[in-house]
Design a protein around this motif. Sequence first.
Motif, PDB file in Angstrom:
ATOM      1  N   GLU A  11      -6.650 -48.418 -33.845  1.00  0.00           N
ATOM      2  CA  GLU A  11      -6.871 -46.896 -34.450  1.00  0.00           C
ATOM      3  C   GLU A  11      -8.332 -46.646 -34.398  1.00  0.00           C
ATOM      4  OE1 GLU A  11      -3.098 -48.317 -35.229  1.00  0.00           O
ATOM      5  OE2 GLU A  11      -4.795 -49.172 -36.212  1.00  0.00           O
ATOM      6  N   PRO A  20      -6.670 -36.266 -30.387  1.00  0.00           N
ATOM      7  CA  PRO A  20      -5.644 -35.639 -31.453  1.00  0.00           C
ATOM      8  C   PRO A  20      -4.198 -36.137 -30.975  1.00  0.00           C
ATOM      9  CG  PRO A  20      -6.466 -33.814 -30.072  1.00  0.00           C
ATOM     10  CD  PRO A  20      -7.101 -35.180 -29.733  1.00  0.00           C
ATOM     11  N   GLU A  21      -3.275 -36.401 -31.941  1.00  0.00           N
ATOM     12  CA  GLU A  21      -2.039 -36.820 -31.548  1.00  0.00           C
ATOM     13  C   GLU A  21      -1.054 -35.599 -31.645  1.00  0.00           C
ATOM     14  OE1 GLU A  21      -0.788 -39.938 -34.134  1.00  0.00           O
ATOM     15  OE2 GLU A  21      -2.424 -40.861 -34.128  1.00  0.00           O
ATOM     16  N   PRO A  22       0.034 -35.705 -30.636  1.00  0.00           N
ATOM     17  CA  PRO A  22       0.910 -34.570 -30.592  1.00  0.00           C
ATOM     18  C   PRO A  22       1.633 -34.673 -31.909  1.00  0.00           C
ATOM     19  CG  PRO A  22       1.560 -36.302 -28.993  1.00  0.00           C
ATOM     20  CD  PRO A  22       0.412 -36.736 -29.629  1.00  0.00           C
ATOM     21  N   SER A  23       1.854 -33.253 -32.525  1.00  0.00           N
ATOM     22  CA  SER A  23       2.495 -32.934 -33.602  1.00  0.00           C
ATOM     23  C   SER A  23       2.883 -31.240 -33.500  1.00  0.00           C
ATOM     24  CB  SER A  23       1.663 -33.110 -34.937  1.00  0.00           C
ATOM     25  OG  SER A  23       0.606 -32.213 -34.601  1.00  0.00           O
ATOM     26  N   PHE A  24       3.747 -31.127 -34.445  1.00  0.00           N
ATOM     27  CA  PHE A  24       4.536 -29.683 -34.198  1.00  0.00           C
ATOM     28  C   PHE A  24       3.367 -28.705 -35.216  1.00  0.00           C
ATOM     29  CE2 PHE A  24       8.301 -32.209 -33.414  1.00  0.00           C
ATOM     30  CZ  PHE A  24       8.714 -31.404 -32.419  1.00  0.00           C
ATOM     31  N   TRP A  26       0.484 -25.623 -35.918  1.00  0.00           N
ATOM     32  CA  TRP A  26      -0.991 -25.583 -35.707  1.00  0.00           C
ATOM     33  C   TRP A  26      -1.587 -26.617 -35.900  1.00  0.00           C
ATOM     34  CZ3 TRP A  26      -2.236 -21.002 -33.627  1.00  0.00           C
ATOM     35  CH2 TRP A  26      -1.248 -19.747 -33.882  1.00  0.00           C
ATOM     36  N   SER A  27      -2.047 -27.443 -34.746  1.00  0.00           N
ATOM     37  CA  SER A  27      -2.602 -28.629 -34.791  1.00  0.00           C
ATOM     38  C   SER A  27      -3.742 -28.792 -33.744  1.00  0.00           C
ATOM     39  CB  SER A  27      -1.888 -29.867 -34.724  1.00  0.00           C
ATOM     40  OG  SER A  27      -1.250 -29.956 -33.343  1.00  0.00           O
ATOM     41  N   TYR A  29      -4.032 -30.677 -31.458  1.00  0.00           N
ATOM     42  CA  TYR A  29      -3.352 -31.052 -30.143  1.00  0.00           C
ATOM     43  C   TYR A  29      -2.929 -29.881 -29.475  1.00  0.00           C
ATOM     44  CZ  TYR A  29      -0.597 -33.388 -26.898  1.00  0.00           C
ATOM     45  OH  TYR A  29       0.098 -33.765 -25.360  1.00  0.00           O
ATOM     46  N   ALA A  30      -2.276 -28.924 -30.409  1.00  0.00           N
ATOM     47  CA  ALA A  30      -1.428 -27.868 -29.779  1.00  0.00           C
ATOM     48  C   ALA A  30      -2.780 -26.969 -29.158  1.00  0.00           C
ATOM     49  CB  ALA A  30      -0.572 -27.150 -30.938  1.00  0.00           C
TER      50      ALA A  30
END
Length: 62
Positions: A11, A20-24, A26-27, A29-30
């Motif tokens: 880390e 950035p890590e994938p997430s659902f 507004w992030s 990564y998106a």
Amino acid sequence: MTTESPKSTPESTPETANKPEPSFGWSAYAEQINGRFAMVGFVALLLLEFFTRQDFFTWLGM
């Protein structure tokens, strides 16, 4: 007297510190992925217009 450097964990390494890590939702990564797809789509549109010698709206029939 020896000094040991602190052990680095996955880390805290510089390569993974700013990714950035994938997430659902507004992030970061998106937004990054969305921006990349937009750039690919824009280049595809430019290539389409270049090879067909028609603008986008003519190509759509407008």
